[in-house]
Design a protein around this motif. Structure first.
Motif, PDB file in Angstrom:
ATOM      1  N   ASP A 140      65.215  63.062  43.345  1.00 42.43           N
ATOM      2  CA  ASP A 140      66.327  62.227  43.785  1.00 42.43           C
ATOM      3  C   ASP A 140      66.188  61.816  45.250  1.00 42.43           C
ATOM      4  OD1 ASP A 140      68.562  60.782  42.903  1.00 42.43           O
ATOM      5  OD2 ASP A 140      69.942  62.183  43.824  1.00 42.43           O
ATOM      6  N   GLY A 141      64.987  61.946  45.807  1.00 39.52           N
ATOM      7  CA  GLY A 141      64.717  61.448  47.151  1.00 39.52           C
ATOM      8  C   GLY A 141      64.497  59.945  47.125  1.00 39.52           C
ATOM      9  N   LEU A 142      64.692  59.307  48.250  1.00 31.24           N
ATOM     10  CA  LEU A 142      64.680  57.847  48.346  1.00 31.24           C
ATOM     11  C   LEU A 142      63.477  57.343  49.126  1.00 31.24           C
ATOM     12  CD1 LEU A 142      66.068  55.027  48.070  1.00 31.24           C
ATOM     13  CD2 LEU A 142      67.342  55.595  50.161  1.00 31.24           C
ATOM     14  N   PHE A 143      62.857  56.284  48.625  1.00 28.18           N
ATOM     15  CA  PHE A 143      61.823  55.547  49.355  1.00 28.18           C
ATOM     16  C   PHE A 143      62.342  54.150  49.666  1.00 28.18           C
ATOM     17  CE2 PHE A 143      58.268  52.396  48.821  1.00 28.18           C
ATOM     18  CZ  PHE A 143      57.756  52.548  50.101  1.00 28.18           C
ATOM     19  N   LEU A 144      62.227  53.770  50.939  1.00 28.29           N
ATOM     20  CA  LEU A 144      62.524  52.414  51.379  1.00 28.29           C
ATOM     21  C   LEU A 144      61.324  51.895  52.161  1.00 28.29           C
ATOM     22  CD1 LEU A 144      66.220  52.433  52.713  1.00 28.29           C
ATOM     23  CD2 LEU A 144      65.300  50.976  50.908  1.00 28.29           C
ATOM     24  N   GLY A 145      60.807  50.757  51.764  1.00 29.05           N
ATOM     25  CA  GLY A 145      59.659  50.199  52.461  1.00 29.05           C
ATOM     26  C   GLY A 145      59.738  48.692  52.551  1.00 29.05           C
ATOM     27  N   VAL A 146      58.985  48.154  53.483  1.00 24.25           N
ATOM     28  CA  VAL A 146      58.846  46.715  53.604  1.00 24.25           C
ATOM     29  C   VAL A 146      57.389  46.410  53.922  1.00 24.25           C
ATOM     30  CG1 VAL A 146      59.616  46.822  56.016  1.00 24.25           C
ATOM     31  CG2 VAL A 146      59.599  44.633  54.842  1.00 24.25           C
ATOM     32  N   LEU A 147      56.836  45.415  53.256  1.00 19.08           N
ATOM     33  CA  LEU A 147      55.465  45.002  53.498  1.00 19.08           C
ATOM     34  C   LEU A 147      55.367  43.493  53.439  1.00 19.08           C
ATOM     35  CD1 LEU A 147      53.282  45.611  50.340  1.00 19.08           C
ATOM     36  CD2 LEU A 147      55.687  46.166  50.352  1.00 19.08           C
ATOM     37  N   PHE A 148      54.321  42.966  54.056  1.00 21.45           N
ATOM     38  CA  PHE A 148      54.091  41.536  53.989  1.00 21.45           C
ATOM     39  C   PHE A 148      53.717  41.149  52.561  1.00 21.45           C
ATOM     40  CE2 PHE A 148      52.859  42.145  58.581  1.00 21.45           C
ATOM     41  CZ  PHE A 148      53.957  41.463  59.093  1.00 21.45           C
ATOM     42  N   GLY A 149      54.301  40.037  52.083  1.00 23.26           N
ATOM     43  CA  GLY A 149      54.058  39.588  50.724  1.00 23.26           C
ATOM     44  C   GLY A 149      53.372  38.241  50.666  1.00 23.26           C
ATOM     45  N   ALA A 150      53.048  37.819  49.460  1.00 23.27           N
ATOM     46  CA  ALA A 150      52.376  36.539  49.234  1.00 23.27           C
ATOM     47  C   ALA A 150      53.174  35.411  49.875  1.00 23.27           C
ATOM     48  CB  ALA A 150      52.215  36.296  47.741  1.00 23.27           C
ATOM     49  N   GLY A 151      52.475  34.527  50.546  1.00 27.67           N
ATOM     50  CA  GLY A 151      53.112  33.442  51.279  1.00 27.67           C
ATOM     51  C   GLY A 151      53.121  33.675  52.775  1.00 27.67           C
ATOM     52  N   THR A 152      52.862  34.918  53.187  1.00 23.10           N
ATOM     53  CA  THR A 152      52.796  35.218  54.616  1.00 23.10           C
ATOM     54  C   THR A 152      51.638  34.459  55.259  1.00 23.10           C
ATOM     55  OG1 THR A 152      53.778  37.413  54.380  1.00 23.10           O
ATOM     56  CG2 THR A 152      52.377  37.051  56.299  1.00 23.10           C
ATOM     57  N   LEU A 153      51.945  33.749  56.333  1.00 23.65           N
ATOM     58  CA  LEU A 153      50.949  32.995  57.099  1.00 23.65           C
ATOM     59  C   LEU A 153      50.153  32.031  56.224  1.00 23.65           C
ATOM     60  CD1 LEU A 153      49.627  35.795  59.504  1.00 23.65           C
ATOM     61  CD2 LEU A 153      51.295  34.001  60.002  1.00 23.65           C
ATOM     62  N   ALA A 154      50.815  31.472  55.229  1.00 23.29           N
ATOM     63  CA  ALA A 154      50.127  30.527  54.341  1.00 23.29           C
ATOM     64  C   ALA A 154      49.636  29.309  55.115  1.00 23.29           C
ATOM     65  CB  ALA A 154      51.061  30.095  53.215  1.00 23.29           C
ATOM     66  N   GLU A 155      50.415  28.861  56.099  1.00 22.33           N
ATOM     67  CA  GLU A 155      50.006  27.698  56.896  1.00 22.33           C
ATOM     68  C   GLU A 155      48.723  28.010  57.677  1.00 22.33           C
ATOM     69  OE1 GLU A 155      54.557  28.055  56.805  1.00 22.33           O
ATOM     70  OE2 GLU A 155      52.876  29.350  57.359  1.00 22.33           O
ATOM     71  N   LEU A 156      48.698  29.195  58.290  1.00 23.27           N
ATOM     72  CA  LEU A 156      47.522  29.598  59.065  1.00 23.27           C
ATOM     73  C   LEU A 156      46.299  29.715  58.176  1.00 23.27           C
ATOM     74  CD1 LEU A 156      46.274  30.583  61.720  1.00 23.27           C
ATOM     75  CD2 LEU A 156      47.047  32.893  61.118  1.00 23.27           C
ATOM     76  N   ARG A 157      46.478  30.329  57.015  1.00 23.90           N
ATOM     77  CA  ARG A 157      45.363  30.468  56.076  1.00 23.90           C
ATOM     78  C   ARG A 157      44.788  29.091  55.718  1.00 23.90           C
ATOM     79  NH1 ARG A 157      44.606  34.218  51.551  1.00 23.90           N
ATOM     80  NH2 ARG A 157      46.725  34.974  51.895  1.00 23.90           N
ATOM     81  N   GLY A 158      45.688  28.146  55.414  1.00 24.45           N
ATOM     82  CA  GLY A 158      45.233  26.828  54.981  1.00 24.45           C
ATOM     83  C   GLY A 158      44.473  26.065  56.050  1.00 24.45           C
ATOM     84  N   VAL A 159      45.004  26.035  57.265  1.00 21.62           N
ATOM     85  CA  VAL A 159      44.352  25.232  58.307  1.00 21.62           C
ATOM     86  C   VAL A 159      43.056  25.881  58.771  1.00 21.62           C
ATOM     87  CG1 VAL A 159      46.510  24.175  59.038  1.00 21.62           C
ATOM     88  CG2 VAL A 159      45.706  26.242  60.221  1.00 21.62           C
ATOM     89  N   LEU A 160      42.970  27.198  58.801  1.00 24.20           N
ATOM     90  CA  LEU A 160      41.724  27.853  59.190  1.00 24.20           C
ATOM     91  C   LEU A 160      40.633  27.588  58.159  1.00 24.20           C
ATOM     92  CD1 LEU A 160      42.899  31.303  60.604  1.00 24.20           C
ATOM     93  CD2 LEU A 160      41.748  29.478  61.876  1.00 24.20           C
ATOM     94  N   MET A 161      40.996  27.649  56.883  1.00 23.85           N
ATOM     95  CA  MET A 161      40.007  27.378  55.839  1.00 23.85           C
ATOM     96  C   MET A 161      39.519  25.935  55.912  1.00 23.85           C
ATOM     97  SD  MET A 161      40.332  27.820  51.693  1.00 23.85           S
ATOM     98  CE  MET A 161      40.531  29.598  51.849  1.00 23.85           C
ATOM     99  N   GLU A 162      40.465  25.011  56.034  1.00 28.61           N
ATOM    100  CA  GLU A 162      40.092  23.589  56.097  1.00 28.61           C
ATOM    101  C   GLU A 162      39.228  23.306  57.316  1.00 28.61           C
ATOM    102  OE1 GLU A 162      42.302  19.190  56.174  1.00 28.61           O
ATOM    103  OE2 GLU A 162      43.460  21.026  55.714  1.00 28.61           O
TER     104      GLU A 162
END
Length: 298
Positions: A140-162
């Motif tokens: 009955d212990g609790l886990f709370l977390g946050v992580l980066f998900g899909a879509g993070t820095l999508a603009e940066l990914r696109g322009v660097l690849m191009e």
């Protein structure tokens, strides 16, 4: 008995530790602003849980930022802080130790609460890390977390690849693979959490140009650590073209460019008999055929 498969090496965690060590003693406001924002949003969720947590773990604590944000909130009585970087642990002070999120050094059922603020997206085996978290939670212990998900820095990914394709004829790995919301919910179930919940929010930060964005990522220790990354400095022509593409494709009316960070929040409980359980299969009292039959005419 077959030997468990070794997870693929996606990230260079030795480099991650070195980078965190390097930034640990730097008093740079750019280092913590995004972690403070995600931490506050995660603690808002903790505030909704009306119970006490005698012993909690801040997994990936950096320099103790989340502990400073807690300030007696959330029913936490004692907080243990742990980070991959020894430099960060020394900055955190208090009850802090160096640890690896991929190999937790705790006995089963040690903690009433585990918090993970943007510390799990660099693990090579996220399902395994989540399973370990569940094992160190008391029933009955609790886990709370946050992580980066899909879509993070999508603009940066696109322009660097191009830009890289245009300047060099090929593209190297630069932006991490991220889980999407559906994947995250499935991973929580797979790890054995009860009552798992996954939800997402987007934080948008604006910049005058590409270079300040890249500087912020370096200051946070969040620059590229992919094991398959380019091992030599990126050509200036690639960066210049990427900056121009970012401005051309994404500039806002005031000329600033947006960088979007998709935050996935995870909530789950270690199983316990007191928790709400799904009804036993076949225990329903209403015949489905009767329920779906159209009403009779008067």
């Amino acid at each position: 008995m077959s030997t468990p498969a070794t997870p693929p090496k996606i990230f260079d965690r030795v480099l991650l530790r070195r980078r965190r060590d390097r930034i640990a003693s730097v008093a740079d406001p750019r280092r913590d602003f995004l972690f403070a924002e995600s931490g506050e949003r995660m603690l808002d969720r903790l505030d909704d849980v009306r119970r006490r947590f005698p012993l909690a773990l801040d997994l990936g604590s950096r320099d103790g930022l989340l502990g400073r944000l807690l300030q007696g909130r959330g029913g936490v009585e004692t907080l243990i802080q742990g980070d991959l970087s020894l430099g960060m642990v020394r900055q955190a002070g208090g009850r802090a130790l160096q640890l690896d999120e991929e190999a937790l050094p705790f006995a089963p059922e040690s903690f009433d609460l585990v918090l993970a603020n943007l510390s799990l997206h660099w693990t090579n085996d996220l399902p395994g890390a989540l399973a370990q978290i569940r094992h160190v939670l008391k029933p009955d212990g609790l886990f709370l977390g946050v992580l980066f998900g899909a879509g993070t820095l999508a603009e940066l990914r696109g322009v660097l690849m191009e830009a890289e394709i245009a300047e060099t004829g090929g593209a190297s790995a630069r932006v991490s693979p991220f889980a999407d919301l559906r994947d995250a919910a499935g991973l929580m179930q797979r790890a054995g959490f009860a009552l798992p919940v996954a939800d997402a929010e987007t934080v948008t930060v604006t910049y005058v140009g590409l270079m300040p964005l890249l500087a912020d990522l370096r200051a946070m220790g969040e620059a590229n650590i992919l094991d398959a990354r380019l091992r030599r400095p990126t050509r200036r022509a690639v960066i210049a073209r990427a900056a121009a593409l970012y401005q051309e494709q994404f500039a806002m009316p005031d000329g600033r460019i947006p960088a979007r960070f998709r935050l996935i929040f995870l909530t789950g409980w270690a199983p316990h008999e007191s928790q709400q359980q799904p009804a036993r299969r076949g225990s329903g009292k209403i015949n489905l055929g009767e329920a779906l039959r159209p009403p009779r005419a008067p």
